[in-house]
Scaffold this motif. Structure first.
Motif, PDB file in Angstrom:
ATOM      1  N   ALA A  93       0.845  -1.185   0.000  1.00  7.51           N
ATOM      2  CA  ALA A  93       0.000   0.000   0.000  1.00  7.51           C
ATOM      3  C   ALA A  93       0.887   1.243   0.000  1.00  7.51           C
ATOM      4  O   ALA A  93       1.954   1.254   0.610  1.00  7.51           O
ATOM      5  CB  ALA A  93      -0.926  -0.002   1.215  1.00  7.51           C
ATOM      6  N   ILE A 100      -1.435  -4.659  -1.054  1.00 12.29           N
ATOM      7  CA  ILE A 100      -2.561  -4.747  -1.981  1.00 12.29           C
ATOM      8  C   ILE A 100      -2.562  -6.143  -2.586  1.00 12.29           C
ATOM      9  O   ILE A 100      -1.568  -6.579  -3.168  1.00 12.29           O
ATOM     10  CB  ILE A 100      -2.439  -3.687  -3.098  1.00 12.29           C
ATOM     11  CG1 ILE A 100      -2.263  -2.291  -2.484  1.00 12.29           C
ATOM     12  CG2 ILE A 100      -3.658  -3.752  -4.009  1.00 12.29           C
ATOM     13  CD1 ILE A 100      -3.363  -1.877  -1.540  1.00 12.29           C
ATOM     14  N   LYS A 102      -4.650  -9.216  -4.976  1.00 10.46           N
ATOM     15  CA  LYS A 102      -5.591  -9.404  -6.079  1.00 10.46           C
ATOM     16  C   LYS A 102      -7.000  -9.619  -5.518  1.00 10.46           C
ATOM     17  O   LYS A 102      -7.196 -10.374  -4.573  1.00 10.46           O
ATOM     18  CB  LYS A 102      -5.175 -10.610  -6.909  1.00 10.46           C
ATOM     19  CG  LYS A 102      -3.860 -10.429  -7.648  1.00 10.46           C
ATOM     20  CD  LYS A 102      -3.467 -11.712  -8.383  1.00 10.46           C
ATOM     21  CE  LYS A 102      -2.111 -11.550  -9.065  1.00 10.46           C
ATOM     22  NZ  LYS A 102      -1.682 -12.798  -9.734  1.00 10.46           N
ATOM     23  N   ARG A 104      -8.571  -7.627  -3.815  1.00 12.13           N
ATOM     24  CA  ARG A 104      -8.702  -6.837  -2.569  1.00 12.13           C
ATOM     25  C   ARG A 104      -9.353  -7.655  -1.456  1.00 12.13           C
ATOM     26  O   ARG A 104     -10.089  -7.132  -0.612  1.00 12.13           O
ATOM     27  CB  ARG A 104      -9.486  -5.551  -2.825  1.00 12.13           C
ATOM     28  CG  ARG A 104      -8.828  -4.636  -3.821  1.00 12.13           C
ATOM     29  CD  ARG A 104      -9.595  -3.369  -4.032  1.00 12.13           C
ATOM     30  NE  ARG A 104     -10.937  -3.605  -4.541  1.00 12.13           N
ATOM     31  CZ  ARG A 104     -11.751  -2.661  -4.996  1.00 12.13           C
ATOM     32  NH1 ARG A 104     -11.341  -1.412  -5.008  1.00 12.13           N
ATOM     33  NH2 ARG A 104     -12.953  -2.950  -5.418  1.00 12.13           N
ATOM     34  N   ASN A 106      -8.185  -8.859   1.154  1.00 12.92           N
ATOM     35  CA  ASN A 106      -7.757  -8.490   2.503  1.00 12.92           C
ATOM     36  C   ASN A 106      -8.200  -7.094   2.891  1.00 12.92           C
ATOM     37  O   ASN A 106      -7.882  -6.617   3.975  1.00 12.92           O
ATOM     38  CB  ASN A 106      -6.232  -8.575   2.612  1.00 12.92           C
ATOM     39  CG  ASN A 106      -5.547  -7.563   1.698  1.00 12.92           C
ATOM     40  OD1 ASN A 106      -6.064  -7.228   0.634  1.00 12.92           O
ATOM     41  ND2 ASN A 106      -4.387  -7.091   2.105  1.00 12.92           N
ATOM     42  N   ASP A 107      -8.937  -6.407   2.020  1.00 12.86           N
ATOM     43  CA  ASP A 107      -9.232  -4.992   2.212  1.00 12.86           C
ATOM     44  C   ASP A 107     -10.712  -4.690   2.340  1.00 12.86           C
ATOM     45  O   ASP A 107     -11.111  -3.781   3.060  1.00 12.86           O
ATOM     46  CB  ASP A 107      -8.634  -4.211   1.031  1.00 12.86           C
ATOM     47  CG  ASP A 107      -8.779  -2.713   1.175  1.00 12.86           C
ATOM     48  OD1 ASP A 107      -8.803  -2.228   2.321  1.00 12.86           O
ATOM     49  OD2 ASP A 107      -8.849  -2.030   0.139  1.00 12.86           O
ATOM     50  N   SER A 112     -12.072 -10.137   4.661  1.00 12.65           N
ATOM     51  CA  SER A 112     -11.134  -9.180   5.265  1.00 12.65           C
ATOM     52  C   SER A 112     -11.379  -8.939   6.749  1.00 12.65           C
ATOM     53  O   SER A 112     -10.594  -8.252   7.404  1.00 12.65           O
ATOM     54  CB  SER A 112     -11.225  -7.844   4.520  1.00 12.65           C
ATOM     55  OG  SER A 112     -12.470  -7.200   4.775  1.00 12.65           O
ATOM     56  N   GLY A 163      -9.647   6.192  -2.105  1.00 19.89           N
ATOM     57  CA  GLY A 163      -8.728   5.079  -1.933  1.00 19.89           C
ATOM     58  C   GLY A 163      -7.366   5.345  -2.540  1.00 19.89           C
ATOM     59  O   GLY A 163      -6.809   4.490  -3.230  1.00 19.89           O
ATOM     60  N   ARG A 167      -5.926   1.206  -1.868  1.00 21.11           N
ATOM     61  CA  ARG A 167      -6.987   0.406  -1.261  1.00 21.11           C
ATOM     62  C   ARG A 167      -8.328   0.721  -1.917  1.00 21.11           C
ATOM     63  O   ARG A 167      -8.457   1.635  -2.717  1.00 21.11           O
ATOM     64  CB  ARG A 167      -7.048   0.673   0.237  1.00 21.11           C
ATOM     65  CG  ARG A 167      -5.759   0.342   0.968  1.00 21.11           C
ATOM     66  CD  ARG A 167      -5.939   0.441   2.466  1.00 21.11           C
ATOM     67  NE  ARG A 167      -4.679   0.170   3.135  1.00 21.11           N
ATOM     68  CZ  ARG A 167      -3.788   1.111   3.442  1.00 21.11           C
ATOM     69  NH1 ARG A 167      -4.040   2.370   3.169  1.00 21.11           N
ATOM     70  NH2 ARG A 167      -2.659   0.788   4.036  1.00 21.11           N
ATOM     71  N   ALA A 168      -9.324  -0.023  -1.521  1.00 22.02           N
ATOM     72  CA  ALA A 168     -10.671   0.203  -2.044  1.00 22.02           C
ATOM     73  C   ALA A 168     -11.148   1.587  -1.647  1.00 22.02           C
ATOM     74  O   ALA A 168     -10.927   2.025  -0.516  1.00 22.02           O
ATOM     75  CB  ALA A 168     -11.626  -0.857  -1.505  1.00 22.02           C
ATOM     76  N   THR A 400      -5.741  -5.186   7.694  1.00 25.30           N
ATOM     77  CA  THR A 400      -5.119  -5.631   6.462  1.00 25.30           C
ATOM     78  C   THR A 400      -3.622  -5.759   6.591  1.00 25.30           C
ATOM     79  O   THR A 400      -2.950  -4.893   7.105  1.00 25.30           O
ATOM     80  CB  THR A 400      -5.421  -4.646   5.337  1.00 25.30           C
ATOM     81  OG1 THR A 400      -6.828  -4.477   5.253  1.00 25.30           O
ATOM     82  CG2 THR A 400      -4.899  -5.157   4.016  1.00 25.30           C
TER      83      THR A 400
END
Length: 524
Positions: A93, A100, A102, A104, A106-107, A112, A163, A167-168, A400
């Motif tokens: 990040a 980051i 694929k 997302r 973990n986000d 997450s 973001g 991140r998202a 994350t």
């Protein structure tokens, strides 16, 4: 300047500060007021903190001769495995906190979500140190949830964040699930705007159950069952076993001293080591003799912060897994060596996969009551998962990490260079109080973890004095500079006069997400 009032509470949100002030007026103590304030914060700033988030609180009770910390560093779910997402990493990040992956995964979304930690910390802090009934403490939050609140400018700003760190975007989080979209979005799917009303009756009912049944209603009762069913239905890692297993930890303060003040902060994996190390370095400089906001001032403070960040990355993690060399990191001799490097013009580099950028935003509370009791807490959602379980009305938190092949997707801090256990939010507690006993001055500092800012200054946020006698004496300099990578965040405090000196010192001025900062020239 002297304030002859009975109590004081400081928090960013006016609704929550008023709730805490009312508790103090009714005879509640600092812990009562702090927890009532925290619960309202979770209603009126729902992407910033909440009962399913994580945090750390410091409590000082002179009548009980108690001074300690209750830490709620949320762990990854029990189903997480060290290598389960090792092949998904794309980059770090851009603020240096986490990775980051694929999709997302973990986000944002169900996978997450970490174990919800805050509520049990709130409840146990009140049970052990509060004075008013628990139901009275939860009451203001119920009222705000059921009667509604209006979106403030900062809430809308946060909801609309794009973001920028990779991140998202937060506007995706506001409407990620149908229940979230119904609460926080307009009919066209965009986040509600300034002045729009948010009514959350589901959360009001959840809080009523918690007011009646305490933390057990959430971690083992009907609420726990509803959470577990929703998680299982959506293939989350979190399960009922995580809820039943979670327990906050108690820690003794980590002590330091700064120019005559005794400094109390929290133990690893919290950020107390980093705070005390920075103060020890800065103690070697005559900051009072340097113009605040000048190039030299910014250079000294940012270099101190960068060195503390380097040590945090290399050495600080969960003591259950990492041997943290606390005594060395907070020693005066060690700090003097780093201060000498700074005096010689040395520039530290914090290695990141990507160039650094500033982090922002957190939620904090500081309370002082008429009996000298102190309560300080930083709590957060990290980044909200976007999930709202139907019928419950609140958001779980995200911790994350995505550390490649070395830890679980929200690392529990077992690796010293992993940020997953720490708060992504930057600002920590600040509360200084003259106890009036032999002139001893103590600063209570509470921090979630791997921090990027230090601000021992009670002036930001909304303060309410309801009346022990507060005295404002000498205090540490107002510092709010980014210590990560190469960007000391000046937040508008670096004026035009700092520019020539900065250039002469080998720094250049850059613009980062709309704010001026100074960057080290070693890298573009």
């Amino acid at each position: 300047m002297r304030y002859r009032k009975q109590a004081m509470i400081v928090a960013p949100q006016p609704e929550s500060t008023e709730a805490g002030a009312d508790v103090l007026r009714e005879g509640g103590n600092a812990v009562d007021a702090g927890i009532a304030c925290a619960l309202v914060q979770g209603v009126v700033d729902p992407l910033m903190c909440g009962i399913a988030g994580f945090g750390s609180c410091g409590i000082y009770r002179p009548d009980k001769n108690f001074h300690g910390y209750i830490d709620a560093h949320a762990p990854a779910p029990l189903a997480a495995r060290p290598d389960m997402w090792a092949d998904l990493i794309e980059s770090e990040a851009r603020d240096g906190y986490g990775f980051i992956l694929k999709g997302r995964v973990n986000d944002i979304g169900y996978k997450s979500i970490c174990a919800p930690a805050n509520l049990k910390m709130y409840y146990e802090a009140h049970k052990e140190h509060g004075s008013l009934p628990w139901s009275r403490i939860v009451e203001p939050a119920i009222a705000w949830a059921e009667n509604g609140w209006t979106v403030r400018p900062h809430v809308h700003y946060w909801w609309s964040d794009d973001g920028a760190f990779g991140r998202a975007p937060n506007f995706e989080r506001t409407g990620f699930t149908p229940a979230a979209r119904a609460l926080y979005c307009r009919p066209d799917g965009t986040p509600k705007r300034v002045g729009d009303k948010v009514v959350n009756r589901d959360y009001g009912q959840t809080l009523r159950a918690i007011a009646k049944g305490g933390a057990d209603a959430f971690y083992a009762g009907e609420i726990a069952q509803a959470i577990a069913e929703d998680m299982k239905k959506n293939d989350a890692l979190l399960s009922l076993d995580d809820l039943k297993a979670w327990k906050p930890t108690r820690n003794q303060p980590l002590w330091g001293d700064y120019r005559g003040y005794k400094v109390s902060s929290n133990q690893p994996p919290g950020g107390g080591v980093m705070l005390i190390e920075m103060l020890n370095i800065l103690e070697n400089f005559d900051l009072a003799g340097v113009e605040h906001g000048s190039a030299d001032h910014l250079r000294i403070v940012s270099e101190a912060m960068k060195r503390a960040t380097i040590d945090k990355d290399a050495h600080v993690g969960d003591p259950k897994f990492v041997n943290v060399p606390i005594e060395r990191l907070i020693s005066k001799a060690y700090a003097k060596g780093m201060a000498d490097e700074i005096k010689r013009g040395g520039k530290a580099e914090v290695p990141r996969f990507n160039s650094g950028a500033i982090s922002k935003d957190t939620t904090h509370i500081s309370v002082l009551d008429k009996d000298g009791n102190c309560f300080t807490m930083t709590h957060s959602l990290g980044m909200p998962s976007g999930v709202v379980t139907p019928g419950l009305g609140f958001r779980p938190a995200v911790r994350t990490c995505g550390r490649q092949a070395a830890s679980d997707h929200r690392c529990t801090g077992g690796h010293a260079d992993c940020h997953g256990r720490a708060a992504r939010d930057p600002e920590r507690a600040r509360l200084r109080h003259d106890h009036g006993r032999g002139g001893e001055r103590t600063a209570l500092l509470c921090d979630l973890g791997y921090d990027r800012y230090f601000q021992p200054h009670p002036g930001s946020g909304r303060a309410r004095t309801a009346g022990a006698k507060l005295s404002r004496g000498p205090q540490p300099p107002h510092l709010r500079l980014c210590c990560g990578a190469r960007y000391p965040d000046t937040r508008g405090r670096a004026g035009r006069r700092s520019r020539p000196g900065a250039r002469r010192g080998g720094y250049r001025r850059v613009a980062i997400v709309g704010r001026d900062a100074l960057s080290c020239p070693h890298k573009d």
